[in-house]
Design an enzyme around this catalytic site. Structure first.
Site, short mmCIF file in Angstrom:
data_model
loop_
_atom_site.label_atom_id
_atom_site.label_comp_id
_atom_site.label_asym_id
_atom_site.label_seq_id
_atom_site.Cartn_x
_atom_site.Cartn_y
_atom_site.Cartn_z
N PRO A 87 16.08 14.00 57.18
CA PRO A 87 16.24 12.93 58.59
C PRO A 87 17.08 13.73 59.93
CG PRO A 87 17.67 13.13 56.23
CD PRO A 87 16.57 14.55 55.70
N GLU A 88 15.64 13.51 60.49
CA GLU A 88 16.05 13.56 61.83
C GLU A 88 16.89 12.81 62.82
OE1 GLU A 88 15.64 16.46 63.00
OE2 GLU A 88 14.09 17.36 62.00
N HIS A 139 20.96 10.76 41.37
CA HIS A 139 21.00 10.99 42.32
C HIS A 139 21.80 9.79 43.45
CE1 HIS A 139 18.63 14.39 41.20
NE2 HIS A 139 17.75 13.91 41.10
N ARG A 178 19.33 16.72 46.71
CA ARG A 178 19.40 17.75 47.02
C ARG A 178 21.32 18.27 47.55
NH1 ARG A 178 14.63 21.01 50.57
NH2 ARG A 178 16.01 22.09 49.55
N ARG A 198 19.27 32.88 78.99
CA ARG A 198 18.98 33.10 78.20
C ARG A 198 16.96 33.45 77.97
NH1 ARG A 198 21.72 28.81 74.86
NH2 ARG A 198 20.79 29.81 73.23
#
Ligand SMILES: [Zn+2]
Length: 270
Positions: free
Chosen positions: A2-3, A91, A110, A151
């Protein structure tokens, strides 16, 4: 995984079912997620009313009158509303039973997700060092330019760094860099302010569009016909290695940057 758009879609989906609802009981079937679910979560949350459901980065903050449940969906987690008497499957690790007769059910094959209790979520150690929200006014080209001056890392992992801006996952970083015409390997500090203005705009656009469509990556968001979501068909580079660029026809290249697959167009991105 999931983003940010899926997490925001989840927030918008569950919010109306939770607001002003009293919690009857918290049933924890499997406390071992990424960190253990607090043993006293039922005692702390039961009897309280949910007063707000917010999101910060990929964390959902379910605020009770006193205290906040902090949820992260990890790699494979999902939250949905079910009738409270729906039998739990393998789950389904947590149910938050509401007075409406529904339960907010957390499912996570998971178990990389998290469900924690806090009284000060924004200062919690998981959230306190996060950069600004990508769709907020605090995130813009100036932010990217200022953060990048020292950076020397490649720009793609730079914009995926949560301390710079949150929620820019691999899909969104790849697509925004393509739209901005920036080579993902380019050193972050070598990019001009004008190009960062364009990149910040493209990041906002791609995320806003994904939220509008309900996210891209979760299986739950795949249409009933089993075909990938509409957004997936509109991707320019992500997942399209060795296919022709939709703009110039060149074959898209696939490289590893910061351990992540990175697809880009060698002609359109400089
Ligand atoms: Zn191209």
């Amino acid at each position: 995984m999931p983003e940010l758009p899926e997490v925001e879609t989840t927030r918008r989906g569950i919010e109306p079912h939770l607001l002003n609802q009293r919690v009857i009981q918290v049933i924890v079937r499997h406390p071992r997620l990424r960190w253990p679910i607090p043993e006293d979560l039922d005692i702390r949350l039961s009897g309280q009313t949910i007063v707000a459901v917010e999101r910060r980065a990929k964390y959902l903050m379910i605020h009770a009158e006193v205290g906040t449940l902090l949820c992260h969906l990890g790699m494979s987690g999902s939250l949905r509303l079910v009738p409270a008497d729906t039998p739990a499957e393998k789950h389904d690790h947590v149910d938050i039973v509401l007075e409406s007769g529904q339960a907010l059910r957390y499912t996570d094959p998971r178990r990389f997700g998290a469900m924690l209790w806090t009284h000060d979520p924004l200062n919690h150690q998981l959230l306190s060092k996060l950069g600004p929200e990508p769709l907020s006014p605090e995130f813009d080209g100036k932010r990217l330019f200022d953060c990048s001056r020292k950076r020397s890392m490649a720009v793609k992992p730079f914009i995926m760094d949560n301390a710079v801006v949150v929620g820019v996952g691999n899909i969104y970083a790849s697509e925004a860099l393509f739209k901005a015409g920036i080579d993902p390997r380019r050193e972050a500090k070598s990019i001009s302010r004008a190009r960062y203005d364009k990149l910040a705009d493209e990041i906002k656009k791609v995320l806003a569009y994904a939220i509008e469509l309900g996210g891209t990556t979760l299986r739950d968001f795949v249409g009933g016909d089993g075909k990938p979501g509409y957004f997936q068909q509109e991707l320019f580079v992500y997942g399209r290695a060795d296919q022709p660029c939709k703009v110039c026809g060149s074959l898209l290249k696939d490289i590893k940057l910061g351990q992540r697959a990175s697809v880009y167009c060698p002609r359109c991105q400089r």
